[in-house]
Structure formats: C-alpha cells, structure tokens
Design a protein around this motif. Sequence first.
Motif, PDB file in Angstrom:
ATOM      1  N   PRO A 140     -10.767 -12.241 -21.410  1.00 18.84           N
ATOM      2  CA  PRO A 140     -10.808 -10.794 -21.622  1.00 18.84           C
ATOM      3  C   PRO A 140     -12.205 -10.309 -21.995  1.00 18.84           C
ATOM      4  CG  PRO A 140      -8.992 -11.795 -22.833  1.00 18.84           C
ATOM      5  CD  PRO A 140      -9.828 -12.915 -22.319  1.00 18.84           C
ATOM      6  N   THR A 141     -12.617  -9.197 -21.401  1.00 21.32           N
ATOM      7  CA  THR A 141     -13.899  -8.592 -21.736  1.00 21.32           C
ATOM      8  C   THR A 141     -13.648  -7.336 -22.571  1.00 21.32           C
ATOM      9  OG1 THR A 141     -13.843  -7.189 -19.785  1.00 21.32           O
ATOM     10  CG2 THR A 141     -14.848  -9.362 -19.521  1.00 21.32           C
ATOM     11  N   LEU A 142     -14.722  -6.822 -23.157  1.00 23.87           N
ATOM     12  CA  LEU A 142     -14.583  -5.608 -23.973  1.00 23.87           C
ATOM     13  C   LEU A 142     -14.118  -4.436 -23.104  1.00 23.87           C
ATOM     14  CD1 LEU A 142     -14.980  -5.128 -26.956  1.00 23.87           C
ATOM     15  CD2 LEU A 142     -17.267  -4.226 -26.463  1.00 23.87           C
ATOM     16  N   ASP A 143     -14.644  -4.363 -21.883  1.00 29.59           N
ATOM     17  CA  ASP A 143     -14.234  -3.297 -20.957  1.00 29.59           C
ATOM     18  C   ASP A 143     -12.739  -3.381 -20.657  1.00 29.59           C
ATOM     19  OD1 ASP A 143     -16.633  -2.139 -20.775  1.00 29.59           O
ATOM     20  OD2 ASP A 143     -17.178  -2.935 -18.795  1.00 29.59           O
ATOM     21  N   TRP A 144     -12.277  -4.632 -20.463  1.00 28.80           N
ATOM     22  CA  TRP A 144     -10.860  -4.822 -20.143  1.00 28.80           C
ATOM     23  C   TRP A 144      -9.987  -4.386 -21.325  1.00 28.80           C
ATOM     24  CZ3 TRP A 144      -6.985  -7.762 -22.406  1.00 28.80           C
ATOM     25  CH2 TRP A 144      -5.791  -7.830 -21.682  1.00 28.80           C
ATOM     26  N   VAL A 145     -10.400  -4.736 -22.542  1.00 31.84           N
ATOM     27  CA  VAL A 145      -9.633  -4.349 -23.738  1.00 31.84           C
ATOM     28  C   VAL A 145      -9.580  -2.821 -23.846  1.00 31.84           C
ATOM     29  CG1 VAL A 145      -9.601  -4.395 -26.271  1.00 31.84           C
ATOM     30  CG2 VAL A 145     -10.125  -6.490 -24.988  1.00 31.84           C
ATOM     31  N   ALA A 146     -10.719  -2.167 -23.625  1.00 36.45           N
ATOM     32  CA  ALA A 146     -10.773  -0.707 -23.733  1.00 36.45           C
ATOM     33  C   ALA A 146      -9.895  -0.066 -22.662  1.00 36.45           C
ATOM     34  CB  ALA A 146     -12.216  -0.231 -23.592  1.00 36.45           C
ATOM     35  N   HIS A 147      -9.974  -0.604 -21.421  1.00 34.11           N
ATOM     36  CA  HIS A 147      -9.169  -0.036 -20.332  1.00 34.11           C
ATOM     37  C   HIS A 147      -7.685  -0.230 -20.617  1.00 34.11           C
ATOM     38  CE1 HIS A 147      -8.015   1.120 -16.257  1.00 34.11           C
ATOM     39  NE2 HIS A 147      -7.200   0.090 -16.274  1.00 34.11           N
ATOM     40  N   SER A 148      -7.308  -1.415 -21.105  1.00 32.18           N
ATOM     41  CA  SER A 148      -5.896  -1.706 -21.357  1.00 32.18           C
ATOM     42  C   SER A 148      -5.361  -0.826 -22.475  1.00 32.18           C
ATOM     43  CB  SER A 148      -5.702  -3.186 -21.699  1.00 32.18           C
ATOM     44  OG  SER A 148      -6.119  -3.973 -20.604  1.00 32.18           O
ATOM     45  N   ALA A 149      -6.169  -0.606 -23.510  1.00 34.21           N
ATOM     46  CA  ALA A 149      -5.738   0.260 -24.622  1.00 34.21           C
ATOM     47  C   ALA A 149      -5.514   1.680 -24.115  1.00 34.21           C
ATOM     48  CB  ALA A 149      -6.790   0.247 -25.732  1.00 34.21           C
ATOM     49  N   TRP A 150      -6.434   2.142 -23.255  1.00 35.52           N
ATOM     50  CA  TRP A 150      -6.289   3.486 -22.692  1.00 35.52           C
ATOM     51  C   TRP A 150      -5.035   3.561 -21.820  1.00 35.52           C
ATOM     52  CZ3 TRP A 150      -6.699   5.053 -17.468  1.00 35.52           C
ATOM     53  CH2 TRP A 150      -6.678   6.438 -17.288  1.00 35.52           C
ATOM     54  N   LEU A 151      -4.781   2.470 -21.079  1.00 34.57           N
ATOM     55  CA  LEU A 151      -3.614   2.417 -20.202  1.00 34.57           C
ATOM     56  C   LEU A 151      -2.315   2.518 -20.995  1.00 34.57           C
ATOM     57  CD1 LEU A 151      -3.215   2.037 -17.196  1.00 34.57           C
ATOM     58  CD2 LEU A 151      -3.023  -0.408 -17.586  1.00 34.57           C
ATOM     59  N   VAL A 152      -2.258   1.807 -22.121  1.00 37.62           N
ATOM     60  CA  VAL A 152      -1.056   1.855 -22.965  1.00 37.62           C
ATOM     61  C   VAL A 152      -0.826   3.286 -23.453  1.00 37.62           C
ATOM     62  CG1 VAL A 152      -0.108   1.137 -25.201  1.00 37.62           C
ATOM     63  CG2 VAL A 152      -1.105  -0.568 -23.655  1.00 37.62           C
ATOM     64  N   VAL A 153      -1.898   3.947 -23.892  1.00 36.04           N
ATOM     65  CA  VAL A 153      -1.783   5.334 -24.371  1.00 36.04           C
ATOM     66  C   VAL A 153      -1.297   6.226 -23.230  1.00 36.04           C
ATOM     67  CG1 VAL A 153      -3.074   7.327 -25.223  1.00 36.04           C
ATOM     68  CG2 VAL A 153      -3.520   5.041 -26.166  1.00 36.04           C
ATOM     69  N   ALA A 154      -1.879   6.053 -22.040  1.00 33.92           N
ATOM     70  CA  ALA A 154      -1.506   6.896 -20.889  1.00 33.92           C
ATOM     71  C   ALA A 154      -0.046   6.683 -20.508  1.00 33.92           C
ATOM     72  CB  ALA A 154      -2.421   6.571 -19.703  1.00 33.92           C
ATOM     73  N   GLU A 155       0.403   5.421 -20.500  1.00 35.36           N
ATOM     74  CA  GLU A 155       1.791   5.160 -20.092  1.00 35.36           C
ATOM     75  C   GLU A 155       2.781   5.655 -21.136  1.00 35.36           C
ATOM     76  OE1 GLU A 155       2.764   1.378 -18.499  1.00 35.36           O
ATOM     77  OE2 GLU A 155       1.322   1.591 -16.865  1.00 35.36           O
ATOM     78  N   VAL A 156       2.432   5.514 -22.416  1.00 34.13           N
ATOM     79  CA  VAL A 156       3.314   6.045 -23.471  1.00 34.13           C
ATOM     80  C   VAL A 156       3.406   7.566 -23.313  1.00 34.13           C
ATOM     81  CG1 VAL A 156       3.529   6.450 -25.956  1.00 34.13           C
ATOM     82  CG2 VAL A 156       2.996   4.156 -25.106  1.00 34.13           C
ATOM     83  N   ALA A 157       2.263   8.210 -23.029  1.00 34.35           N
ATOM     84  CA  ALA A 157       2.259   9.671 -22.863  1.00 34.35           C
ATOM     85  C   ALA A 157       3.109  10.094 -21.670  1.00 34.35           C
ATOM     86  CB  ALA A 157       0.820  10.165 -22.690  1.00 34.35           C
ATOM     87  N   LEU A 158       3.150   9.249 -20.627  1.00 33.27           N
ATOM     88  CA  LEU A 158       3.953   9.585 -19.446  1.00 33.27           C
ATOM     89  C   LEU A 158       5.435   9.304 -19.660  1.00 33.27           C
ATOM     90  CD1 LEU A 158       1.769   8.133 -16.528  1.00 33.27           C
ATOM     91  CD2 LEU A 158       2.464  10.508 -16.784  1.00 33.27           C
ATOM     92  N   VAL A 159       5.726   8.160 -20.301  1.00 29.35           N
ATOM     93  CA  VAL A 159       7.104   7.673 -20.326  1.00 29.35           C
ATOM     94  C   VAL A 159       7.881   8.160 -21.552  1.00 29.35           C
ATOM     95  CG1 VAL A 159       8.451   5.548 -20.559  1.00 29.35           C
ATOM     96  CG2 VAL A 159       6.637   5.678 -18.883  1.00 29.35           C
ATOM     97  N   ALA A 160       7.198   8.293 -22.699  1.00 32.90           N
ATOM     98  CA  ALA A 160       7.918   8.696 -23.922  1.00 32.90           C
ATOM     99  C   ALA A 160       8.660  10.031 -23.747  1.00 32.90           C
ATOM    100  CB  ALA A 160       6.957   8.749 -25.106  1.00 32.90           C
TER     101      ALA A 160
END
Length: 189
Positions: A140-160
């Motif tokens: 894992p790279t720092l970019d990957w961690v940042a992208h994945s964290a953003w992805l989790v936020v985006a999916e929660v915002a869509l699905v919740a």
Amino acid sequence: MSTPLGHLGVGLAWALAVSGPTSSWRRLLLGAAAASAADLDFIPGLVVGAPARFHHGASHSIVAMLVAAALALGVSSRRSPMTARDVALVTGAFLSHLVLDWLTHDPGTRRGLPLLWPLSAQRFSAPLWAVPAVSRAWPPTLDWVAHSAWLVVAEVALVAPLVVSAWIGAGRPELPPGPWRRVKGETSR
Ligand SMILES: [Zn+2]
C-alpha cells in the motif's frame, strides 16, 4: 467494481425494500450476501497468485446471477416454502451487483462487464459513472490509502441514504435479536 461496502449496503437496502415489515436479520443477511457474491471470482485468482485474473468474468453476467439466485432459492426453499418476496429479494440482490459495477468508473484495460455471457462476449459499462473506481496497490502507498479513504466516504454517502430510506419505507421495522444472541436461559442442544 464498487467496494464490498457498496454492495453490502445496496443488498441491505434492497432486502428492506422488498421485505418491508417482514424484515428479519436472516433476510437482511441474505440480501447483503447475494449482492456481494459475484466478487467471489477473486478467489481462484488468489489461488494462482493473480487476484484480478478471473475478476469481472463470467460471474458478472446476467445468466450467472440468475443461476446463482435459482440455486440459493432452491436451497432456501428446503427450509421454508418460497414466497414471491423471497424470489424478488434473492434475484434482485444478485442482479444489484451488476447494476452497481456497471455504474462504477472502470479505467482498467479490461473495461466493463460481460453482461450477456455466454450469448456474447461484449463488455458493457455505463456511459457516465456514479461510483468512483477502486484502485489496488501492493504494498500500500500513501496515495492508495488516501484514495481508499475517500472511496469509503463516497460510498457511504451514496449508500447510507438508500439504506435509511428503505428502512423508513419498510415502516422502521424493529429487528428481533439475531441468531447470535441466545435468549437468556436457553441452552444449545
Ligand atoms: Zn463485482
């Protein structure tokens, strides 16, 4: 592909929408599992050391999802009689996986889903994506961690909102204790 979080959330929302006041933990778990099942196609790839090799293959087709739904309903009907709600719950949850993946940004070299397999090898993806792409990096790279964290936020915002709306639409059912919470004083046999 969406992350497992997105598929689980859509499966839960679908189970609530279809089951309404008859919602139960069993039905919610069934919806969440069926909505996520197509991504088990990672397993043979993990065995051969190339996790993505079989991903977005035959399991991401309408025929495969309908066959999986028929098998799941066949097993489930041995336990209790099948109802129209059961058919809608299981079939819709399996097919929801394809809808969510179809709507997901797919910048890879093997783009889209073989929705019409085995009738056609053509791959399909939505003209406009609604769910950001998952990226993979090992180690894992720092970019990957940042992208994945953003992805989790985006999916929660869509699905919740979907899950909450479905729960309200179902009449805000109070779910009975799950099978993991044994009633006080009850002993296992
Ligand atoms: Zn998928």
